[in-house]
Write a protein that holds these residues in place. Structure first.
Motif, PDB file in Angstrom:
ATOM      1  N   PHE A   9       0.833  -1.206   0.000  1.00  0.00           N
ATOM      2  CA  PHE A   9       0.000   0.000   0.000  1.00  0.00           C
ATOM      3  C   PHE A   9       0.867   1.256   0.000  1.00  0.00           C
ATOM      4  CE2 PHE A   9      -2.209   3.440   2.235  1.00  0.00           C
ATOM      5  CZ  PHE A   9      -3.355   3.533   1.455  1.00  0.00           C
ATOM      6  N   GLY A  10       0.589   2.150  -0.927  1.00  0.00           N
ATOM      7  CA  GLY A  10       1.308   3.409  -1.001  1.00  0.00           C
ATOM      8  C   GLY A  10       2.686   3.311  -1.607  1.00  0.00           C
ATOM      9  N   THR A  11       3.046   2.152  -2.183  1.00  0.00           N
ATOM     10  CA  THR A  11       4.346   2.002  -2.834  1.00  0.00           C
ATOM     11  C   THR A  11       4.148   1.994  -4.346  1.00  0.00           C
ATOM     12  OG1 THR A  11       4.256  -0.430  -2.902  1.00  0.00           O
ATOM     13  CG2 THR A  11       5.095   0.603  -0.874  1.00  0.00           C
ATOM     14  N   GLU A  12       5.256   1.941  -5.081  1.00  0.00           N
ATOM     15  CA  GLU A  12       5.170   1.918  -6.544  1.00  0.00           C
ATOM     16  C   GLU A  12       4.473   0.657  -7.054  1.00  0.00           C
ATOM     17  OE1 GLU A  12       5.860   4.224  -8.643  1.00  0.00           O
ATOM     18  OE2 GLU A  12       6.668   5.651  -7.213  1.00  0.00           O
ATOM     19  N   LYS A  13       4.503  -0.402  -6.266  1.00  0.00           N
ATOM     20  CA  LYS A  13       3.852  -1.651  -6.674  1.00  0.00           C
ATOM     21  C   LYS A  13       2.338  -1.579  -6.531  1.00  0.00           C
ATOM     22  CE  LYS A  13       7.808  -4.545  -5.426  1.00  0.00           C
ATOM     23  NZ  LYS A  13       8.269  -5.686  -4.579  1.00  0.00           N
ATOM     24  N   ASP A  14       1.858  -0.606  -5.781  1.00  0.00           N
ATOM     25  CA  ASP A  14       0.415  -0.440  -5.581  1.00  0.00           C
ATOM     26  C   ASP A  14      -0.171   0.196  -6.846  1.00  0.00           C
ATOM     27  OD1 ASP A  14      -2.155   0.057  -4.768  1.00  0.00           O
ATOM     28  OD2 ASP A  14      -1.606   0.966  -2.854  1.00  0.00           O
ATOM     29  N   ARG A  15      -0.946  -0.591  -7.595  1.00  0.00           N
ATOM     30  CA  ARG A  15      -1.516  -0.097  -8.845  1.00  0.00           C
ATOM     31  C   ARG A  15      -2.847   0.612  -8.637  1.00  0.00           C
ATOM     32  NH1 ARG A  15       2.748   0.337 -11.192  1.00  0.00           N
ATOM     33  NH2 ARG A  15       1.519   0.884 -13.037  1.00  0.00           N
ATOM     34  N   VAL A  16      -3.297   0.697  -7.394  1.00  0.00           N
ATOM     35  CA  VAL A  16      -4.593   1.308  -7.108  1.00  0.00           C
ATOM     36  C   VAL A  16      -4.431   2.690  -6.470  1.00  0.00           C
ATOM     37  CG1 VAL A  16      -6.763   1.067  -5.837  1.00  0.00           C
ATOM     38  CG2 VAL A  16      -5.672  -0.951  -6.853  1.00  0.00           C
ATOM     39  N   ASN A  17      -3.590   2.770  -5.436  1.00  0.00           N
ATOM     40  CA  ASN A  17      -3.417   4.016  -4.688  1.00  0.00           C
ATOM     41  C   ASN A  17      -2.154   4.747  -5.143  1.00  0.00           C
ATOM     42  OD1 ASN A  17      -5.622   3.571  -2.540  1.00  0.00           O
ATOM     43  ND2 ASN A  17      -4.401   1.695  -2.384  1.00  0.00           N
ATOM     44  N   CYS A  18      -2.252   6.055  -5.206  1.00  0.00           N
ATOM     45  CA  CYS A  18      -1.143   6.884  -5.687  1.00  0.00           C
ATOM     46  C   CYS A  18      -0.044   6.981  -4.627  1.00  0.00           C
ATOM     47  CB  CYS A  18      -1.640   8.280  -6.043  1.00  0.00           C
ATOM     48  SG  CYS A  18      -0.338   9.405  -6.585  1.00  0.00           S
ATOM     49  N   PRO A  19       1.173   6.510  -4.927  1.00  0.00           N
ATOM     50  CA  PRO A  19       2.242   6.556  -3.919  1.00  0.00           C
ATOM     51  C   PRO A  19       2.703   7.978  -3.606  1.00  0.00           C
ATOM     52  CG  PRO A  19       3.112   5.812  -6.027  1.00  0.00           C
ATOM     53  CD  PRO A  19       1.620   5.881  -6.177  1.00  0.00           C
ATOM     54  N   PHE A  20       2.665   8.883  -4.606  1.00  0.00           N
ATOM     55  CA  PHE A  20       3.114  10.247  -4.363  1.00  0.00           C
ATOM     56  C   PHE A  20       2.134  10.987  -3.447  1.00  0.00           C
ATOM     57  CE2 PHE A  20       5.860   9.553  -8.048  1.00  0.00           C
ATOM     58  CZ  PHE A  20       7.025  10.146  -7.594  1.00  0.00           C
ATOM     59  N   TYR A  21       0.856  10.767  -3.672  1.00  0.00           N
ATOM     60  CA  TYR A  21      -0.112  11.418  -2.795  1.00  0.00           C
ATOM     61  C   TYR A  21       0.013  10.869  -1.378  1.00  0.00           C
ATOM     62  CZ  TYR A  21      -4.371  13.170  -0.740  1.00  0.00           C
ATOM     63  OH  TYR A  21      -5.250  13.810   0.099  1.00  0.00           O
ATOM     64  N   PHE A  22       0.269   9.568  -1.260  1.00  0.00           N
ATOM     65  CA  PHE A  22       0.397   8.955   0.052  1.00  0.00           C
ATOM     66  C   PHE A  22       1.619   9.499   0.796  1.00  0.00           C
ATOM     67  CE2 PHE A  22       2.094   5.504   2.753  1.00  0.00           C
ATOM     68  CZ  PHE A  22       1.038   5.355   3.622  1.00  0.00           C
ATOM     69  N   LYS A  23       2.732   9.742   0.057  1.00  0.00           N
ATOM     70  CA  LYS A  23       3.976  10.159   0.698  1.00  0.00           C
ATOM     71  C   LYS A  23       4.057  11.658   0.938  1.00  0.00           C
ATOM     72  CE  LYS A  23       6.954   6.374  -0.881  1.00  0.00           C
ATOM     73  NZ  LYS A  23       8.128   6.016  -1.698  1.00  0.00           N
ATOM     74  N   ILE A  24       3.597  12.462  -0.041  1.00  0.00           N
ATOM     75  CA  ILE A  24       3.798  13.913   0.068  1.00  0.00           C
ATOM     76  C   ILE A  24       2.492  14.703   0.049  1.00  0.00           C
ATOM     77  CG2 ILE A  24       6.082  13.792  -0.971  1.00  0.00           C
ATOM     78  CD1 ILE A  24       4.890  14.808  -3.562  1.00  0.00           C
ATOM     79  N   GLY A  25       1.365  14.001  -0.035  1.00  0.00           N
ATOM     80  CA  GLY A  25       0.081  14.692   0.023  1.00  0.00           C
ATOM     81  C   GLY A  25      -0.223  15.523  -1.195  1.00  0.00           C
ATOM     82  N   ALA A  26       0.521  15.335  -2.283  1.00  0.00           N
ATOM     83  CA  ALA A  26       0.308  16.086  -3.524  1.00  0.00           C
ATOM     84  C   ALA A  26       0.785  15.233  -4.697  1.00  0.00           C
ATOM     85  CB  ALA A  26       1.059  17.408  -3.493  1.00  0.00           C
ATOM     86  N   CYS A  27       0.141  15.398  -5.832  1.00  0.00           N
ATOM     87  CA  CYS A  27       0.479  14.620  -7.029  1.00  0.00           C
ATOM     88  C   CYS A  27       0.455  15.558  -8.234  1.00  0.00           C
ATOM     89  CB  CYS A  27      -0.514  13.478  -7.210  1.00  0.00           C
ATOM     90  SG  CYS A  27      -0.350  12.597  -8.780  1.00  0.00           S
ATOM     91  N   ARG A  28       1.445  15.435  -9.087  1.00  0.00           N
ATOM     92  CA  ARG A  28       1.521  16.348 -10.240  1.00  0.00           C
ATOM     93  C   ARG A  28       0.374  16.153 -11.219  1.00  0.00           C
ATOM     94  NH1 ARG A  28       5.434  12.422 -11.188  1.00  0.00           N
ATOM     95  NH2 ARG A  28       5.351  11.344 -13.203  1.00  0.00           N
TER      96      ARG A  28
END
Length: 276
Positions: A9-28
């Motif tokens: 969950f929250g890693t690059e292997k997670d194809r469902v949840n965005c890892p960048f949003y999980f880590k930094i709360g923002a996604c480009r």
């Protein structure tokens, strides 16, 4: 299966949840991201999006009129903003951290992350900030999933070796000066008192009890040291050179001698009790 999903969950292997949003709360990619942005309904961390407006927003190092900006003026501008925000947010509770991004990408530029000690404090701050303005601009505030800033910050930036510059996808946290940090955060150690949660209060009381016990032993040691120091000063008063501090071997030998004398005194008392 559930354990596998939880582990990625929250890693690059997670194809469902965005890892960048999980880590930094923002996604480009924003709302166009192909993965889910699970916005928390409660969190100790708030994100104030694009709040800090750098004087060189258009071109780094150049103001809106095309004139170069003195780096000292840039730092003063930033620290004035930081202090203003810190004082306002600290009204709602103790701040664990306050980070301002130095990134240039649209989804991160000027982002302010504030982490409170308690979730309830963050919730109170969010309610108070909604609908307010800062420098003529509306404040955009939301709960953030970021709780561990070590995972969110760019380590290369901290080592002055990030080759992506301001467009890195991890936080480039702008630093305040030592003097301002000392002035703002001195309340952490014996400054303004704030009511801790019951669990933390109990833990602190236990720690203070241990500290008081250690202090009593230290005072006894200091008292003995002062007496021995007075004896040494009396012996060396007529000498021109200052008294020489005893080595650890000499000190251990003295302690052993004192223990031996104490044991010798204790033996006659035990024999006297046995005779009675």
């Amino acid at each position: 299966m559930a354990e596998h999903l939880a582990s990625i969950f929250g890693t690059e292997k997670d194809r469902v949840n965005c890892p960048f949003y999980f880590k930094i709360g923002a996604c480009r990619h924003g709302d166009r991201c192909s993965r889910l942005h699970n916005r928390p309904t409660i969190s100790p961390t708030l994100l104030l999006s694009n709040m800090y407006q750098r004087p060189d927003m258009i071109t780094p190092g150049i103001d809106a009129q095309g004139n170069p900006i003195d780096p000292k003026k840039m730092q003063e501008h930033f620290e004035d903003f930081y202090e203003d925000i810190y004082e306002e947010l600290s009204k709602f509770g103790e701040l664990e951290s306050l980070n301002v991004c130095d990134n240039l990408a649209d989804h991160m530029i000027g982002n302010v992350y504030v982490q409170f000690r308690e979730e309830e404090q963050a919730a109170a701050a969010l309610r108070a900030l909604q609908g307010r303005f800062y420098s003529g601009r509306p404040i955009i505030v939301d709960f953030s999933p970021v709780t561990d800033f070590r995972e969110a910050t760019c380590r290369q930036y901290e080592e002055n070796s990030c080759n992506r510059g301001g467009y890195c996808n991890f936080m480039h946290v702008k630093q305040i000066g030592r003097e301002l940090r000392r002035r703002l955060y001195r309340g952490r150690r014996g400054g303004r008192s704030r009511s801790p949660s019951p669990k933390r209060r109990d833990r602190r009381e236990r720690d203070r009890g241990g500290d008081r016990e250690r202090d009593r032993y230290r005072e006894k040691d200091r008292g003995g040291d002062r007496e021995r120091s007075g004896e040494r000063r009396g012996r060396d008063r007529d000498r021109s050179s200052p008294p020489v501090r005893e080595s650890s071997e000499e000190r251990r030998a003295k302690i052993e001698m004192w223990n031996r004398e104490r044991e010798e005194k204790a033996v006659p008392e035990e024999e006297k009790r046995d005779e009675e």
